[in-house]
Design a protein around this motif. Sequence first.
Motif, short mmCIF file in Angstrom:
data_model
loop_
_atom_site.label_atom_id
_atom_site.label_comp_id
_atom_site.label_asym_id
_atom_site.label_seq_id
_atom_site.Cartn_x
_atom_site.Cartn_y
_atom_site.Cartn_z
N LEU A 214 -70.50 -29.41 -2.11
CA LEU A 214 -70.28 -28.84 -0.78
C LEU A 214 -70.22 -27.33 -0.92
CD1 LEU A 214 -68.02 -30.12 2.00
CD2 LEU A 214 -67.66 -27.79 1.21
N THR A 215 -70.99 -26.62 -0.10
CA THR A 215 -71.03 -25.16 -0.19
C THR A 215 -70.74 -24.54 1.16
OG1 THR A 215 -73.44 -25.21 0.18
CG2 THR A 215 -72.67 -25.10 -2.10
N LEU A 216 -70.11 -23.37 1.10
CA LEU A 216 -69.74 -22.64 2.31
C LEU A 216 -69.90 -21.16 2.02
CD1 LEU A 216 -68.41 -22.49 5.12
CD2 LEU A 216 -66.20 -22.60 4.00
N GLU A 217 -70.76 -20.52 2.76
CA GLU A 217 -71.00 -19.09 2.57
C GLU A 217 -71.34 -18.48 3.92
OE1 GLU A 217 -73.65 -15.97 -0.15
OE2 GLU A 217 -73.97 -18.13 -0.31
N GLN A 218 -70.39 -17.71 4.47
CA GLN A 218 -70.57 -17.10 5.77
C GLN A 218 -70.04 -15.68 5.75
OE1 GLN A 218 -68.32 -19.68 8.32
NE2 GLN A 218 -69.85 -21.30 8.30
N LYS A 219 -70.63 -14.84 6.56
CA LYS A 219 -70.14 -13.47 6.63
C LYS A 219 -68.77 -13.43 7.30
CE LYS A 219 -74.65 -11.21 6.72
NZ LYS A 219 -75.57 -10.32 7.47
N GLU A 220 -68.57 -14.34 8.24
CA GLU A 220 -67.28 -14.40 8.91
C GLU A 220 -66.82 -15.85 8.95
OE1 GLU A 220 -67.23 -12.51 12.69
OE2 GLU A 220 -68.13 -10.66 11.96
N MET A 221 -65.95 -16.20 8.04
CA MET A 221 -65.45 -17.56 8.00
C MET A 221 -64.24 -17.67 8.92
SD MET A 221 -64.68 -19.95 4.69
CE MET A 221 -63.00 -19.42 4.34
N ALA A 222 -64.11 -18.79 9.60
CA ALA A 222 -63.03 -18.98 10.55
C ALA A 222 -61.68 -18.92 9.85
CB ALA A 222 -63.19 -20.32 11.26
N PRO A 223 -60.65 -18.41 10.52
CA PRO A 223 -59.31 -18.36 9.94
C PRO A 223 -58.76 -19.75 9.66
CG PRO A 223 -59.47 -16.95 11.89
CD PRO A 223 -60.70 -17.78 11.85
N GLY A 224 -57.77 -19.80 8.79
CA GLY A 224 -57.10 -21.05 8.48
C GLY A 224 -57.52 -21.61 7.14
N SER A 225 -56.67 -22.46 6.57
CA SER A 225 -56.93 -23.05 5.25
C SER A 225 -58.18 -23.92 5.27
CB SER A 225 -55.73 -23.88 4.81
OG SER A 225 -54.61 -23.07 4.58
N PHE A 226 -58.89 -23.92 4.14
CA PHE A 226 -60.04 -24.80 3.97
C PHE A 226 -59.52 -26.16 3.52
CE2 PHE A 226 -62.98 -26.70 0.86
CZ PHE A 226 -64.07 -26.94 1.69
N LYS A 227 -59.86 -27.21 4.27
CA LYS A 227 -59.40 -28.56 3.95
C LYS A 227 -60.60 -29.48 3.75
CE LYS A 227 -55.00 -28.17 6.43
NZ LYS A 227 -54.10 -28.76 7.46
N LEU A 228 -60.48 -30.38 2.78
CA LEU A 228 -61.54 -31.33 2.48
C LEU A 228 -60.90 -32.69 2.22
CD1 LEU A 228 -64.60 -31.73 1.84
CD2 LEU A 228 -64.03 -31.26 -0.55
N PHE A 229 -61.49 -33.73 2.80
CA PHE A 229 -60.99 -35.09 2.65
C PHE A 229 -62.10 -36.01 2.16
CE2 PHE A 229 -58.41 -33.05 5.88
CZ PHE A 229 -57.11 -33.37 5.49
N TRP A 230 -61.71 -37.09 1.48
CA TRP A 230 -62.69 -38.08 1.03
C TRP A 230 -61.96 -39.36 0.62
CZ3 TRP A 230 -60.90 -34.06 -1.82
CH2 TRP A 230 -60.33 -34.35 -3.04
N LYS A 231 -62.77 -40.40 0.40
CA LYS A 231 -62.26 -41.67 -0.09
C LYS A 231 -62.92 -42.02 -1.41
CE LYS A 231 -60.79 -44.07 4.11
NZ LYS A 231 -60.96 -45.29 4.94
N ASP A 232 -62.20 -42.78 -2.22
CA ASP A 232 -62.76 -43.31 -3.46
C ASP A 232 -63.66 -44.48 -3.09
OD1 ASP A 232 -63.30 -44.54 -5.87
OD2 ASP A 232 -61.32 -44.12 -6.70
N GLY A 233 -64.93 -44.43 -3.54
CA GLY A 233 -65.90 -45.44 -3.13
C GLY A 233 -65.72 -46.81 -3.75
N LYS A 234 -64.82 -46.96 -4.72
CA LYS A 234 -64.75 -48.24 -5.44
C LYS A 234 -64.22 -49.37 -4.58
CE LYS A 234 -60.22 -47.29 -7.55
NZ LYS A 234 -59.51 -47.09 -8.82
N ASN A 235 -63.42 -49.07 -3.56
CA ASN A 235 -62.85 -50.13 -2.73
C ASN A 235 -63.55 -50.25 -1.38
OD1 ASN A 235 -60.83 -50.80 -4.63
ND2 ASN A 235 -59.61 -49.04 -3.97
N ILE A 236 -64.69 -49.60 -1.24
CA ILE A 236 -65.41 -49.63 0.03
C ILE A 236 -66.57 -50.61 -0.07
CG2 ILE A 236 -66.78 -48.27 1.66
CD1 ILE A 236 -65.12 -45.86 0.87
N PRO A 237 -66.66 -51.60 0.82
CA PRO A 237 -67.75 -52.60 0.74
C PRO A 237 -69.10 -51.97 1.00
CG PRO A 237 -66.50 -52.84 2.78
CD PRO A 237 -65.74 -51.86 1.95
N ASP A 238 -70.09 -52.43 0.27
CA ASP A 238 -71.46 -51.96 0.43
C ASP A 238 -72.07 -52.58 1.69
OD1 ASP A 238 -73.80 -50.70 -0.02
OD2 ASP A 238 -74.38 -51.84 -1.79
N GLY A 239 -72.96 -51.84 2.33
CA GLY A 239 -73.67 -52.39 3.48
C GLY A 239 -72.94 -52.26 4.79
N ALA A 240 -71.90 -51.45 4.86
CA ALA A 240 -71.16 -51.26 6.10
C ALA A 240 -70.88 -49.77 6.27
CB ALA A 240 -69.86 -52.06 6.09
#
Length: 755
Positions: free
Chosen positions: A228-254
Amino acid sequence: MKTLLIPILAFVCPMTGLGQVVDDSQMGEFSANIIIPQRRVIVPRPSPTAWTPVTLEKVNASVVIKCNASETTLNLWVKNDSARDTMGELMIPVPEGAIVKSFSYGDDKKSYKASILPAQEARLLFDRIVARRLDPALLEFAGMGLLKSSVFPVPAKSSVKMVISYDELLTPHHGQYGYELPCSSSLKQGVPWTIRVEMISDANSYQSIYSPTHSSQLTTRADGSAVLTLEQKEMAPGSFKLFWKDGKNIPDGAPIFSTYVTPDLVHNKGEHYWLAVISADRMTNRQKNIPLNLTIALDRSGSMRGEKMKQAKEVCASIIGQLGKNDHFSLITYNEGISTYNDNLPANVNDQQSAYQWLDKIFVRGGTNIYDALETSLQTKPNTAQVPIVLFITDGIPTIGKTSEKEISSLITDKNPYSKRVYSVGLGVDLNAPLLRQMATKSGGLATYVMPGRDLKSALLPFFDQLKGPVFKDFTYQIVNSDGQPRPSLIQDVVPESKLGDLYVGQPIILAGRALSDQAFVIEVSCINDEGSPVKMNIPINPKEHSTVKNDFASRIWAMRKIAGLESALVDLKAQHISLNDWSKDPKVKELMDEVMNLSQEFGIMSNFSSFFADDGHRGNVDMGRATQIDELVEARSGMGAVAMEMNTTQKSNSRSIDQQYAQVNVKGEITKNDKIVTQNQDSFYHEKNVWRDHRIMKQGANPKIDQTIQIGSPEYASIANRIIQLNRQAVFSLDGDVLIELDGKNILLQNSIN
C-alpha cells in the motif's frame, strides 16, 4: 505530501564542539527551542538571541507488517539554514508498547541513543511543557508513548538525514488487526511525506485491507502479500490507520467483510455509528470475473465536434479492446436519431476491428435525443450470466424528443428490464448535470464529469478498472436480529438504502448507518457469484462489544454519504416543480435543507449549500425566505455551477475514507479548501474572530456566553486538560490559538496564545 505525523525536534545553539554528543542533563530541561516541524517553533525560555528555525525537509515512512508484528522506519531530512551549528533532539509519538530498534544519523550511519517513554511518562513531559506556558499541542498525543532520542548535531548551512526504526506487536480486535501511524490533526502542515506499507505473507494472505483515513494505492500479489502506497503533496490531517484480517479463517469463494462501530459521543443517547465494508482484495482459486455485456451510447451531436469526439472515439476503441473473451458489446450513436452497430457482438478480434472502423466513420451533426438513446441502450438483452452495463457519453442537454428530466430518469426504473447499470459521462459543462447523476445512481452505476481541458481517458480510469468484470453481482441486504427475524427498527439512516451494486476486486462496497441501541443485529447479504449461484452471508454487529472511539472515522464516512443523498434529494425536488416559487413552498425543501445544514455543521463537512454558513461557519439567521442563493443553485441544471455541485455530491456519496482537507469544487471549477473548519473525532470547530468554536457552541448564536476562561499553564488548565483527555477529545489541542469548547454543559475558553 504535507503531513502530519509529528516528528518533534528540539534544537539548541550548541555549547560544546560540534562532534560531541551532549547528554540531556547538560542541556537542562526545555533549554532548547522545540520545533513541531509542520506547525510552529516553541520558545521554551526568554532569550535575547533571535532563534533561527531548523526545518524538516521531508519524511519517508516505510512500514513492514508480517503476521502480527510491524516494523516502522522513518527517514527524516533536517535542514539548518542558519550560519550557526545547532543541536537537535528527536521526539516522535508512537503507539503504547512500541520498542526502539535503531537510530542512525548522517551518511556515516553513526548511531545515537533513542528510547521510548511509556504513555504515563510521556504525559508528564507534555504536562511540564504546558505548565511552563509553552504550548498545549503535545497533549494531542496523550495516551501514546514517546520516542525520544539523544541530542545530535545539525551543522550550519546543511541538511542531515536520520533513520529511526521501532517495532510493535499488533493485537487483533474481534479478529481484525489494526496499524496506526500517529499523526497530528493540525491543518498547519508543510512537509512532504511518503508512506509505504508492505504486508509480507506467511502462508496466509491478508484480506479485507482497508484504510479509512487516507486514500491510497493498494496492490495485492498472488502469494498473498500486499503493498500500500501513499504519496501526496497535501495529505489529510489525522493519524494514518490501516486494518485487515488474517486470511486463514476466511472461507474461499465468498465475499469478505469487516465492520467498524463507534459510539455517538455528541448526542449521548446510547446510539452508535457503524460501517460494514464488503471487499474482494484479490482473486481466489474458486473465483472468476463475471463477464460483461457492454453497451456504449455515444453522443454525435454537433457540439461534439473536434477534440471531444476525437477523445471519445479513442476511449471507446480502448474500452472495446480491453474486453475479455466472454464479454459482449453493442455500439449506439445518437443525435436527433439513433444509429446502432450490431447488438451483442462477442469481443473477438474480428468484431473489435470492425467496430473500430465503424467508430472512425462517425460524423457529428444535429441535436441531442437523450431519451431515445437511453431507452434503446436499456433494451439490448444480455446473457443471464453477464453483468449488463451502459456507458452513456454526452456533452449536451436534451434538445430533441422527450426532454423532461423526470421522464428521462424514470426510464431507469420503468423501462430497464435487465437492470442495466448506467455509467454516465458528461463532457464539459453545457449538460444537465443532475440528470446524469440520476441515471447513474438509480441504476447502480456511477456519474463522471469531465471538465473542459481534462483528458477523458484519465477521468475514466475507475471505469477501466472495472472492465475485467465483478466477482459478485446484485448485492442486496436486510437487517435481522440475532434470531434471524427481520428487525429494521434496530438501525436508522442506512446508506445506501437498498441495492449495493456489484463487487469488483479492489473496489469495496460500503454500507453505513446508525444503531439505535447496544442491541446486536445482523446484516443478511445476498449476491450472485460467477457461476450464477446465489451466495448468502451474515455480517454480525454488536455495538455493546465492538463499539470503540478508535473507529470514529465511521461516523464521518456515514455523514458524508448521508449529506450527499440529502443534497441529491433537494436538487431532484426541483425537477418535480414547474417554478421556483412552487419549489420553495414544498415542506420537504425546508426539512431537507435543515438536515443538510445540521449535519454539515455537526461533522464539519463542506456541502454544496455551505454558503448558508458565514465565512466563520456560523449559520446566523438564514431562513428559507432569504435562501435566494439556494434557489439559484437548484435552478441551475447546467453550467459550471451545476457540474461542480454534482462532482461534490458524487465525491461524498462514493467516499471510502474520511476527507479532512475540507475541499470541494467551486462554481469556477476550481478545487478550494476551507482552513476555517476542522473535524477531530466527532468534534467540529469553526474559526471565528481568532477563536476556534465548538460546533455545539455555534448553535448558540453569534455571541455565546463564556462560563469560564482558563489560561495555559495554570492549575485549572491542567484539570480541564485531564477532563478533555478522559473524554477522548484531546485532538482539540492541535488547534492553533484560543479554543471555545463546550464541556460538561459549560462554555470554556482555553487561552492557548503564546506570549
